[in-house]
Design a protein around this motif. Structure first.
Motif, mmCIF file in Angstrom:
data_model
loop_
_atom_site.group_PDB
_atom_site.id
_atom_site.type_symbol
_atom_site.label_atom_id
_atom_site.label_comp_id
_atom_site.label_asym_id
_atom_site.label_seq_id
_atom_site.Cartn_x
_atom_site.Cartn_y
_atom_site.Cartn_z
ATOM 1 N N THR A 52 0.836 -1.195 0.000
ATOM 2 C CA THR A 52 0.000 0.000 0.000
ATOM 3 C C THR A 52 0.873 1.248 0.000
ATOM 4 O O THR A 52 1.861 1.316 0.731
ATOM 5 C CB THR A 52 -0.904 0.030 1.246
ATOM 6 O OG1 THR A 52 -1.694 -1.159 1.269
ATOM 7 C CG2 THR A 52 -1.815 1.240 1.246
ATOM 8 N N ILE A 53 0.523 2.221 -0.815
ATOM 9 C CA ILE A 53 1.199 3.514 -0.772
ATOM 10 C C ILE A 53 0.653 4.257 0.444
ATOM 11 O O ILE A 53 -0.535 4.585 0.502
ATOM 12 C CB ILE A 53 0.964 4.319 -2.066
ATOM 13 C CG1 ILE A 53 1.552 3.582 -3.255
ATOM 14 C CG2 ILE A 53 1.555 5.706 -1.940
ATOM 15 C CD1 ILE A 53 1.277 4.221 -4.590
ATOM 16 N N SER A 54 1.513 4.461 1.428
ATOM 17 C CA SER A 54 1.086 5.054 2.686
ATOM 18 C C SER A 54 1.014 6.574 2.601
ATOM 19 O O SER A 54 1.900 7.202 2.016
ATOM 20 C CB SER A 54 2.063 4.684 3.806
ATOM 21 O OG SER A 54 2.117 3.302 3.972
ATOM 22 N N PRO A 55 -0.008 7.154 3.213
ATOM 23 C CA PRO A 55 -0.056 8.613 3.308
ATOM 24 C C PRO A 55 1.112 9.130 4.146
ATOM 25 O O PRO A 55 1.603 8.442 5.043
ATOM 26 C CB PRO A 55 -1.383 8.877 4.020
ATOM 27 C CG PRO A 55 -2.209 7.655 3.770
ATOM 28 C CD PRO A 55 -1.221 6.534 3.734
ATOM 29 N N ASP A 100 -6.563 3.639 -8.933
ATOM 30 C CA ASP A 100 -6.332 2.537 -8.000
ATOM 31 C C ASP A 100 -7.313 2.660 -6.821
ATOM 32 O O ASP A 100 -7.241 3.606 -6.032
ATOM 33 C CB ASP A 100 -4.887 2.560 -7.499
ATOM 34 C CG ASP A 100 -4.543 1.346 -6.665
ATOM 35 O OD1 ASP A 100 -5.422 0.811 -5.961
ATOM 36 O OD2 ASP A 100 -3.368 0.928 -6.715
ATOM 37 N N LYS A 101 -8.234 1.702 -6.706
ATOM 38 C CA LYS A 101 -9.263 1.752 -5.665
ATOM 39 C C LYS A 101 -8.678 1.619 -4.261
ATOM 40 O O LYS A 101 -9.205 2.184 -3.309
ATOM 41 C CB LYS A 101 -10.313 0.678 -5.904
ATOM 42 C CG LYS A 101 -11.164 0.968 -7.113
ATOM 43 C CD LYS A 101 -12.224 -0.077 -7.328
ATOM 44 C CE LYS A 101 -13.002 0.253 -8.573
ATOM 45 N NZ LYS A 101 -14.078 -0.658 -8.856
ATOM 46 N N ASN A 102 -7.571 0.879 -4.125
ATOM 47 C CA ASN A 102 -6.941 0.742 -2.808
ATOM 48 C C ASN A 102 -6.377 2.069 -2.326
ATOM 49 O O ASN A 102 -6.502 2.411 -1.146
ATOM 50 C CB ASN A 102 -5.826 -0.320 -2.841
ATOM 51 C CG ASN A 102 -6.385 -1.721 -2.981
ATOM 52 O OD1 ASN A 102 -7.497 -2.006 -2.531
ATOM 53 N ND2 ASN A 102 -5.625 -2.585 -3.624
ATOM 54 N N ILE A 103 -5.759 2.816 -3.236
ATOM 55 C CA ILE A 103 -5.231 4.128 -2.870
ATOM 56 C C ILE A 103 -6.368 5.059 -2.483
ATOM 57 O O ILE A 103 -6.272 5.798 -1.502
ATOM 58 C CB ILE A 103 -4.386 4.734 -4.021
ATOM 59 C CG1 ILE A 103 -3.097 3.934 -4.186
ATOM 60 C CG2 ILE A 103 -4.065 6.198 -3.762
ATOM 61 C CD1 ILE A 103 -2.248 4.375 -5.357
ATOM 62 N N MET A 104 -7.466 5.014 -3.214
ATOM 63 C CA MET A 104 -8.608 5.879 -2.913
ATOM 64 C C MET A 104 -9.230 5.530 -1.561
ATOM 65 O O MET A 104 -9.619 6.411 -0.800
ATOM 66 C CB MET A 104 -9.648 5.809 -4.034
ATOM 67 C CG MET A 104 -9.161 6.384 -5.357
ATOM 68 S SD MET A 104 -8.536 8.080 -5.244
ATOM 69 C CE MET A 104 -10.013 8.960 -4.827
#
Length: 146
Positions: A52-55, A100-104
Protein backbone atom coordinates in the motif's frame (compact mmCIF):
# COMPACT_ATOMS: atom_id res chain seq x y z
CA UNK A 1 -12.35 44.85 55.15
CA UNK A 2 -11.91 46.76 51.89
CA UNK A 3 -8.20 45.90 51.90
CA UNK A 4 -8.95 42.21 52.38
CA UNK A 5 -11.36 42.21 49.42
CA UNK A 6 -8.82 44.03 47.25
CA UNK A 7 -6.03 41.59 48.21
CA UNK A 8 -8.29 38.60 47.51
CA UNK A 9 -9.17 39.97 44.09
CA UNK A 10 -5.52 40.65 43.32
CA UNK A 11 -4.46 37.12 44.34
CA UNK A 12 -7.28 35.58 42.31
CA UNK A 13 -6.26 37.61 39.25
CA UNK A 14 -2.60 36.59 39.53
CA UNK A 15 -3.49 32.91 39.95
CA UNK A 16 -5.96 32.92 37.08
CA UNK A 17 -3.55 34.70 34.73
CA UNK A 18 -0.61 32.44 35.60
CA UNK A 19 -2.69 29.29 35.00
CA UNK A 20 -3.70 30.59 31.57
CA UNK A 21 -0.07 31.39 30.71
CA UNK A 22 1.03 27.92 31.88
CA UNK A 23 -1.58 26.31 29.63
CA UNK A 24 -0.35 28.36 26.66
CA UNK A 25 3.23 27.26 27.30
CA UNK A 26 2.14 23.60 27.50
CA UNK A 27 0.17 23.92 24.24
CA UNK A 28 3.13 25.50 22.42
CA UNK A 29 5.48 22.82 23.77
CA UNK A 30 3.09 20.11 22.54
CA UNK A 31 2.93 21.69 19.11
CA UNK A 32 6.73 21.93 18.90
CA UNK A 33 7.03 18.30 19.99
CA UNK A 34 4.69 17.25 17.15
CA UNK A 35 6.60 19.20 14.50
CA UNK A 36 8.05 16.87 11.89
CA UNK A 37 7.37 14.47 9.05
CA UNK A 38 5.28 11.32 9.51
CA UNK A 39 4.56 8.11 7.58
CA UNK A 40 1.17 6.57 8.29
CA UNK A 41 1.56 2.92 9.35
CA UNK A 42 -2.02 2.05 10.39
CA UNK A 43 -5.55 3.35 9.81
CA UNK A 44 -8.56 2.41 11.92
CA UNK A 45 -6.46 -0.07 13.89
CA UNK A 46 -5.37 -1.95 10.74
CA UNK A 47 -1.72 -1.97 9.73
CA UNK A 48 -1.15 -0.83 6.16
CA UNK A 49 0.32 -3.54 3.96
CA UNK A 50 3.78 -3.23 2.44
CA UNK A 51 2.25 -2.91 -1.02
CA UNK A 52 0.00 0.00 0.00
CA UNK A 53 1.20 3.51 -0.77
CA UNK A 54 1.09 5.05 2.69
CA UNK A 55 -0.06 8.61 3.31
CA UNK A 56 2.59 11.00 4.59
CA UNK A 57 2.20 14.33 6.35
CA UNK A 58 4.13 17.11 8.06
CA UNK A 59 3.10 19.14 11.08
CA UNK A 60 4.58 22.61 11.63
CA UNK A 61 4.47 24.48 14.96
CA UNK A 62 5.39 27.76 13.22
CA UNK A 63 1.90 28.18 11.80
CA UNK A 64 0.08 25.11 13.18
CA UNK A 65 -0.26 23.69 9.69
CA UNK A 66 -0.49 20.22 8.23
CA UNK A 67 0.67 19.32 4.73
CA UNK A 68 0.73 15.88 3.25
CA UNK A 69 0.13 13.41 0.50
CA UNK A 70 -2.56 10.74 0.57
CA UNK A 71 -0.84 8.53 -2.00
CA UNK A 72 -2.70 10.26 -4.79
CA UNK A 73 -3.71 13.77 -3.72
CA UNK A 74 -2.13 16.54 -1.68
CA UNK A 75 -3.73 17.67 1.56
CA UNK A 76 -3.16 20.79 3.62
CA UNK A 77 -4.83 22.62 6.47
CA UNK A 78 -4.45 23.70 10.08
CA UNK A 79 -4.48 22.14 13.50
CA UNK A 80 -5.00 23.38 17.04
CA UNK A 81 -3.83 21.82 20.28
CA UNK A 82 -5.36 22.09 23.72
CA UNK A 83 -3.23 19.98 26.09
CA UNK A 84 -3.66 16.50 24.55
CA UNK A 85 -6.64 17.41 22.39
CA UNK A 86 -5.94 18.07 18.73
CA UNK A 87 -8.28 19.31 16.04
CA UNK A 88 -7.59 19.47 12.31
CA UNK A 89 -9.48 22.18 10.44
CA UNK A 90 -9.67 23.95 7.09
CA UNK A 91 -8.49 20.77 5.36
CA UNK A 92 -8.27 20.99 1.59
CA UNK A 93 -7.41 18.23 -0.85
CA UNK A 94 -6.34 18.36 -4.48
CA UNK A 95 -8.74 16.48 -6.73
CA UNK A 96 -6.65 14.27 -8.99
CA UNK A 97 -8.39 11.26 -10.46
CA UNK A 98 -6.76 8.09 -9.17
CA UNK A 99 -7.72 4.80 -10.74
CA UNK A 100 -6.33 2.54 -8.00
CA UNK A 101 -9.26 1.75 -5.67
CA UNK A 102 -6.94 0.74 -2.81
CA UNK A 103 -5.23 4.13 -2.87
CA UNK A 104 -8.61 5.88 -2.91
CA UNK A 105 -9.84 3.84 0.08
CA UNK A 106 -6.65 4.61 2.00
CA UNK A 107 -7.08 8.28 1.12
CA UNK A 108 -10.69 8.30 2.39
CA UNK A 109 -9.68 6.53 5.62
CA UNK A 110 -6.79 8.97 6.15
CA UNK A 111 -8.97 12.06 5.62
CA UNK A 112 -11.75 10.63 7.82
CA UNK A 113 -9.18 9.98 10.55
CA UNK A 114 -8.06 13.63 10.45
CA UNK A 115 -11.65 14.90 10.50
CA UNK A 116 -12.64 12.67 13.44
CA UNK A 117 -9.55 13.11 15.62
CA UNK A 118 -10.07 14.35 19.16
CA UNK A 119 -6.80 13.62 20.95
CA UNK A 120 -3.29 12.35 20.38
CA UNK A 121 -0.29 10.68 21.98
CA UNK A 122 3.34 10.77 20.87
CA UNK A 123 5.51 8.04 22.34
CA UNK A 124 8.82 6.69 21.07
CA UNK A 125 8.41 8.43 17.72
CA UNK A 126 4.92 7.05 17.07
CA UNK A 127 2.03 9.50 16.78
CA UNK A 128 -1.37 8.01 17.59
CA UNK A 129 -4.58 9.88 16.80
CA UNK A 130 -7.70 8.93 18.76
CA UNK A 131 -11.36 9.35 17.86
CA UNK A 132 -13.26 12.27 19.33
CA UNK A 133 -16.23 9.93 19.89
CA UNK A 134 -14.92 6.81 21.61
CA UNK A 135 -11.11 7.18 21.88
CA UNK A 136 -10.57 4.35 19.41
CA UNK A 137 -7.32 4.52 17.44
CA UNK A 138 -7.87 6.18 14.07
CA UNK A 139 -4.30 6.53 12.86
CA UNK A 140 -0.76 5.56 13.78
CA UNK A 141 2.22 7.24 12.14
CA UNK A 142 5.96 6.97 12.57
CA UNK A 143 7.91 10.21 12.91
CA UNK A 144 10.89 10.49 10.57
CA UNK A 145 14.08 11.08 12.53
CA UNK A 146 16.00 12.76 9.71
Amino acid sequence: MKTLATMSLLIFTVLFTSCDETKKVIDVAGSVQLTGNYNVTALNGKKLSESTISPTFSLSALNNSIQGNTGCNSVFGNYTIDLYAINFSDLAVSEKMCTDKNIMKTERDFLNALHNTGSYALQNGVLTLYSNMDRSILLSATKNTQ
